[in-house]
Design a protein around this motif. Sequence first.
Motif, PDB file in Angstrom:
ATOM      1  N   SER A 260       5.737 -11.190  -3.785  1.00 19.01           N
ATOM      2  CA  SER A 260       6.030  -9.790  -3.449  1.00 19.01           C
ATOM      3  C   SER A 260       6.774  -9.652  -2.121  1.00 19.01           C
TER       4      SER A 260
ATOM      5  N   GLY B 118       8.516  -3.563   7.126  1.00 21.88           N
ATOM      6  CA  GLY B 118       8.411  -4.695   6.205  1.00 21.88           C
ATOM      7  C   GLY B 118       7.023  -4.813   5.625  1.00 21.88           C
ATOM      8  N   LEU B 119       6.022  -4.610   6.490  1.00 25.03           N
ATOM      9  CA  LEU B 119       4.636  -4.687   6.020  1.00 25.03           C
ATOM     10  C   LEU B 119       4.385  -3.633   4.945  1.00 25.03           C
TER      11      LEU B 119
ATOM     12  N   TRP C 210      12.687  -9.512   5.585  1.00 23.11           N
ATOM     13  CA  TRP C 210      11.679  -9.196   6.598  1.00 23.11           C
ATOM     14  C   TRP C 210      10.908 -10.439   7.003  1.00 23.11           C
TER      15      TRP C 210
ATOM     16  N   VAL D 146       4.696  -3.533  -2.689  1.00 20.55           N
ATOM     17  CA  VAL D 146       5.126  -4.395  -3.795  1.00 20.55           C
ATOM     18  C   VAL D 146       3.947  -5.215  -4.311  1.00 20.55           C
ATOM     19  N   LEU D 147       3.157  -5.733  -3.371  1.00 22.84           N
ATOM     20  CA  LEU D 147       1.976  -6.514  -3.765  1.00 22.84           C
ATOM     21  C   LEU D 147       1.031  -5.661  -4.602  1.00 22.84           C
TER      22      LEU D 147
ATOM     23  N   ILE E 297       6.608  -2.414   2.893  1.00 24.51           N
ATOM     24  CA  ILE E 297       7.246  -2.882   1.657  1.00 24.51           C
ATOM     25  C   ILE E 297       6.362  -3.929   0.995  1.00 24.51           C
ATOM     26  N   LEU E 298       5.931  -4.918   1.794  1.00 28.38           N
ATOM     27  CA  LEU E 298       5.141  -6.023   1.240  1.00 28.38           C
ATOM     28  C   LEU E 298       3.888  -5.506   0.547  1.00 28.38           C
TER      29      LEU E 298
ATOM     30  N   LEU F 120      14.973  -1.656   8.615  1.00 24.10           N
ATOM     31  CA  LEU F 120      14.918  -3.019   9.137  1.00 24.10           C
ATOM     32  C   LEU F 120      16.291  -3.534   9.560  1.00 24.10           C
TER      33      LEU F 120
ATOM     34  N   VAL G  82      10.067  -3.985  13.967  1.00 27.24           N
ATOM     35  CA  VAL G  82      10.341  -5.019  12.974  1.00 27.24           C
ATOM     36  C   VAL G  82       9.213  -5.112  11.949  1.00 27.24           C
ATOM     37  N   THR G  83       7.989  -5.071  12.454  1.00 25.16           N
ATOM     38  CA  THR G  83       6.839  -5.409  11.625  1.00 25.16           C
ATOM     39  C   THR G  83       6.495  -4.323  10.604  1.00 25.16           C
TER      40      THR G  83
END
Lengths: 342, 307, 325
Positions: free
Chosen positions: A142, B278-279, A147, B285-286, B281-282, B260, B274-275
């Motif tokens: 995922s 993205g987190l 990133w 998606v997860l 998104i992650l 980003l 930055v963090t």
Amino acid sequence: MFFFILRRLGVLIPTFFGITLITFSLIRMIPGDPIEVMMGERSLDPVLHAAAMKRLGLDQPLYIQYFDYIGNLFQGNLGASLKTQQSVWSEFTTLFPATLELALCALVFATVCGLLAGVVAAIKRGSIFDHGVMGISLTGFSMPIFWWGLILIMLFSVQLGWTPVSGRLDLAFDVQPDTGFMLIDAWRAEMADPEYNAGAFKDAVMHLILPAIVLGTIPLAVIARMTRSSMLEVLREDYVRTARAKGLSPARVIFIHTLRNALIPVLTVIGLQVGTLMGGAVLTETIFSWPGIGKWLIDAIGRRDYPVVQNGILIVATLVILTNFIVDILYGIANPRIRHAK
Amino acid sequence: MTSISTAPTAAPVEDLAGGYPSPLKEFWQGFSHNKGAVAGLVFMTIVAVCALFAPWIAPYDPIEQFRDYFLTPPAWADGGSSRFLLGTDELGRDILSRLIHGARLSLLIGLVSVVMALVPGVVMGLLAAFFPKALGTLIMRLMDVMMALPSLLLAVAIMAILGPGLVNAMIAIAVVSLPAYVRLTRASAMTELNRDYVTASRVAGAGLLRLMFVTVLPNCMAPLIVHATMSFSSAILEIAALGFLGLGVQPPTPEWGTMLASARDYMDSAWWVVTLPGLTILVSVLSINLMGDGLRDALDPKMKRAA
Amino acid sequence: MSLLQIKNLSVEFGSEKNPFRAVEGLDLSVDQGEIVGIVGESGSGKSVTMMAMMGLLEGQGRIVADELSFDGKNLLTISARERRKIVGKDIAMIFQDPMTSLNPSYTVGYQIMEVLKVHQGLRGAALKARALELMELVEIPAAKTRLEAYPHQLSGGMSQRVMIAVALACNPKLLIADEPTTALDVTIQAQIMDLLVNLQKERNMALLMITHDLAVIAEVAHRVAVMYAGQVAEEGTVPQLFRHPVHPYTQALLSSIPEHSKGARRLVTLPGIVPGQYDRPSGCLLSPRCPYVQERCRNERPGITAHEHGAVRCFYPLFEKKEAP
């Protein structure tokens, strides 16, 4: 086996022509006047405009344009970059080793770790290790890898200072791009001039580690999951029970009798990762300023260098279908049932 | 015959006192059995609520710039301000508000591109299954060609032609995910076509459209739903990737990937810039992928056992 | 002393709290040169017993026994490494479905030679010669070319012959045949059975035949154990047990074979099925299906008791011949 290869070729060739159709249409589907899009202000001069139309063959009927395109392809003429005026093919060959080096390292990393994790997870099914591998691999699957690259740079390059931020090698070294593979070139440079180039090889490795990990993350997750489920399936097979009833050692049962058969679907999946790697290379090379074809294509898109975009994509797609073709053949070798099928 | 079955797993066949469990209940039992899937569902519900009510939930306008608060750290960090829970970016915009509004875009693009790929994909897949000779071969060859192109590369190429933007991104992602739907629909429809109930329906005089959409299609839905979930999550990844490359939604629109794109410059000074996107998104998606696993377990017992 | 001696063997699956006993209190002995049959319906624990003995359950089942010994070696305390020196060499096994029991990725020759290499350390020409000898022993025509064949190129009968060749490679003292002919065509079944019996006589090895086919047992075995729901219901010599079954289950089994119920108007069947994991009765496991069931049978589980010609697990064995109602 011969007929097997022949049949695969029968699929390969139409696919290739299909791709040429797509890349051919690419440039012609640009909304508005393509010359204006490509050349900007200068195209307003009607003489220049007509000349550009003629140079790109855009003044001909479509089907003639296509045949010209194919004809040029078979003469090895892939057009020239609008910016550098260099031929697309020579730009590609200069940059491709960088991408190949990165992709190979990523694939090796993903395959080795993915197979190991998948095999151990399958053997220790239901254990904490198994749950851990499954959880981490779903997370990896995922992952927005652009990133992920930024996070790794922030951690290992910016905070800890262990790895360089971008590029393939420190500019201080004097390395000739003989092979285009930085690991080899840096090694040879260090051998040739141990004084001046001391540490060049190590520097090349340090530059390569983070991009390879980033690019290998998704393939790693896919390979680990596939290996595990394929192993679990084969472990239930009667012939694995036979192998144990023969009194063979656990290592022999796993590696000779189970893994060999479990690898067949995994091999296909690894082959399919080539496409993922080429797509991922676009992102990875952008993040790490890696001078490969991914970055080349994105830069070309940014400056509307359509010949590069069009034929660069054609080359990459052809590489992908060729790899899949080779994987198919390997699949036939690994699986006697397919090899003998008429 | 025994009176009570203590089997905790599958519903025993004899247990018909209360009628068969409704399909929905059966589905929920299968789905809720998977803890990860439930966790994913909870998180995605929160994200969906944020997306729906973004203007009311978000503390600020996502493009409002607070000139006195460039790169303010999150509230819990040193130098953070309780006004900006997750801090601000390089233009003094509230990151939390941008993330909440970004959820809108990501979910919208994901949803639209899934529908835009699903509908033609199913129709083409059914056509390929019902007319396997000329039309089917043609469709499948075309899909083979599209499959040969790495999906992100194809999306990038399409964006290069169409130009950046929201609608173009949806089209690019839909086109890229089309072949998988066609293949999947065709494969399951081909299996169903050999079943007796299809023959029976044919003998009873059902027309082509009826055969396709009423007789066959409902029986191909389970794998399609699972795949649609998975392609929803990859659509979110792809839109973010396009945004990151500067080819997707254009700034200042708050989109997770676009956020980003400029973050690279602040790696050594402002980790939160930055963090956090993205987190988000992650984890999104997860969550969707976890839900996809749960859906597969609940909808398709055969796939579950094979896994 | 018996070659194989099993006393009070139990095999449990599932959780500690809520275990499922697939095999319970099983006694069995096999002497050298003897053919012993184990009969039972599917799910009665025949195969699990053998798998447990050979250590093939892979930690999935818990094995408890008073004695489990082969050729004087205690299989309960033996290390896995020591066990592997016996399994495949002195004890060999062939399985029900020969088509899936051979590894599709390797040639037949490889799979025979593998055992010879591992257990006897044969190499080179001697290895090849021995493999060929084994192929000829199990009467495979064109043995030399077949060594190079892959399993999918062989028929079911040929595959089972290969499995037998693998099993016999190291001259085992005990051969276990788990439904060796069930998956084969009827004509091939007889050939394979003849081959097994001939080889057994020639080599004076013990043969343990697991089957649900009583006719096969009647023809070839010396002794037979009838299993029901993980327990031995009755055990005895073949002629005795077939002529005078004393357990109601054995009697029902026998009368379900056409040849054994001559004169009766129709074949007798037991109603119901073998109890599964969750519906085991508290009394005798056969009590829900037994035509002679008494009050005691419903409440207590019978133990196994020896009698003149064998042993039986029943409170009311049918020593005087009764007709089933």
